[in-house]
Every structure is written in structure tokens, then in C-alpha cells.
Design a protein around this motif. Structure first.
Motif, short mmCIF file in Angstrom:
data_model
loop_
_atom_site.label_atom_id
_atom_site.label_comp_id
_atom_site.label_asym_id
_atom_site.label_seq_id
_atom_site.Cartn_x
_atom_site.Cartn_y
_atom_site.Cartn_z
N ASP A 174 8.66 -66.91 -87.97
CA ASP A 174 8.71 -68.29 -88.61
C ASP A 174 7.33 -68.79 -88.96
OD1 ASP A 174 8.12 -69.45 -86.41
OD2 ASP A 174 10.19 -70.01 -86.04
N ALA A 175 7.05 -69.75 -89.76
CA ALA A 175 5.81 -70.29 -89.95
C ALA A 175 5.23 -70.90 -88.65
CB ALA A 175 5.79 -71.43 -91.01
N ARG A 176 5.84 -71.38 -87.74
CA ARG A 176 5.42 -71.90 -86.69
C ARG A 176 4.66 -70.82 -85.53
NH1 ARG A 176 8.91 -74.20 -81.61
NH2 ARG A 176 7.07 -74.86 -80.19
N ALA A 177 5.15 -69.70 -85.68
CA ALA A 177 4.70 -68.49 -84.91
C ALA A 177 3.33 -68.16 -85.71
CB ALA A 177 5.57 -67.47 -85.06
N LEU A 178 3.09 -68.04 -86.89
CA LEU A 178 1.92 -67.64 -87.37
C LEU A 178 0.90 -68.74 -87.15
CD1 LEU A 178 0.40 -66.14 -89.40
CD2 LEU A 178 1.35 -67.44 -91.38
N ARG A 179 1.40 -70.18 -87.43
CA ARG A 179 0.41 -71.05 -87.03
C ARG A 179 -0.31 -71.11 -85.61
NH1 ARG A 179 4.52 -74.21 -89.97
NH2 ARG A 179 3.40 -74.81 -92.16
N ARG A 180 0.64 -70.62 -84.72
CA ARG A 180 0.08 -70.46 -83.15
C ARG A 180 -0.68 -69.56 -83.05
NH1 ARG A 180 5.91 -71.37 -81.76
NH2 ARG A 180 5.84 -69.27 -81.36
N ALA A 181 -0.50 -68.11 -83.92
CA ALA A 181 -1.44 -67.18 -83.77
C ALA A 181 -2.58 -67.48 -84.52
CB ALA A 181 -0.76 -66.00 -84.55
N VAL A 182 -2.54 -68.24 -85.38
CA VAL A 182 -4.04 -68.31 -86.36
C VAL A 182 -4.68 -69.29 -85.33
CG1 VAL A 182 -4.74 -69.44 -88.36
CG2 VAL A 182 -2.89 -68.05 -88.56
N ARG A 183 -4.02 -70.28 -84.73
CA ARG A 183 -4.84 -71.17 -83.80
C ARG A 183 -5.39 -70.46 -82.81
NH1 ARG A 183 -5.90 -76.30 -83.21
NH2 ARG A 183 -4.44 -76.98 -84.79
N ARG A 184 -4.71 -69.46 -82.22
CA ARG A 184 -5.02 -68.70 -81.07
C ARG A 184 -6.37 -67.79 -81.28
NH1 ARG A 184 -0.52 -66.83 -79.63
NH2 ARG A 184 -0.61 -64.71 -80.84
N TRP A 185 -6.19 -67.11 -82.62
CA TRP A 185 -7.42 -66.39 -83.02
C TRP A 185 -8.35 -66.90 -83.64
CZ3 TRP A 185 -3.60 -63.27 -86.67
CH2 TRP A 185 -2.55 -62.51 -85.60
N TYR A 186 -8.24 -67.88 -84.39
CA TYR A 186 -9.24 -68.46 -84.99
C TYR A 186 -10.04 -70.11 -84.65
CZ TYR A 186 -8.69 -65.08 -88.54
OH TYR A 186 -8.48 -64.07 -89.12
N GLY A 187 -8.92 -70.78 -83.68
CA GLY A 187 -9.24 -71.89 -83.01
C GLY A 187 -8.98 -73.01 -84.00
N ASP A 188 -8.38 -72.73 -85.17
CA ASP A 188 -8.10 -73.81 -86.15
C ASP A 188 -6.71 -73.54 -86.81
OD1 ASP A 188 -9.00 -76.08 -87.84
OD2 ASP A 188 -10.86 -74.94 -88.10
#
Length: 52
Positions: free
Chosen positions: A20-34
Motif C-alpha cells: 500500500d501507499a503507507r509502505a511506499l512512504r515508509r521506504a521512501v523516508r528510510r531511503w531518502y530521509g524525506d
């Protein structure tokens, strides 16, 4: 896709294999810090580092 399309985060998550979008948001924040929105605003300037 965040930087190059107008797709919603939900659509990008589905096309990228995330549950879901929440999982993508968490991954993006982990990888990019944003957030995905911040990456989208950065566009193709390369202002944000991290995985391609």
C-alpha cells in the motif's frame, strides 16, 4: 515515478509492488530521509540523494 509522473502515491505503490501507499512512504523516508511529496517537489534536479 515520483519525479517523472503525475501518478498518485497509491498508484505508484501498486505498480512498484508495495502492499500500500503507507509502505511506499515508509521506504521512501528510510531511503531518502524525506517524504514522497518532497521528492516530487524536488523534481529532476537531483537535489535528493539515495537509490535510483
Amino acid at each position: 515515478m515520483l519525479r517523472t509522473t503525475d501518478l498518485t502515491v497509491d498508484a505508484i505503490a501498486a505498480r512498484s509492488g508495495y502492499a500500500d501507499a503507507r509502505a511506499l512512504r515508509r521506504a521512501v523516508r528510510r531511503w531518502y530521509g524525506d517524504t514522497p511529496d518532497a521528492l516530487r517537489r524536488a523534481g529532476t534536479t537531483g537535489a535528493v540523494g539515495g537509490p535510483p
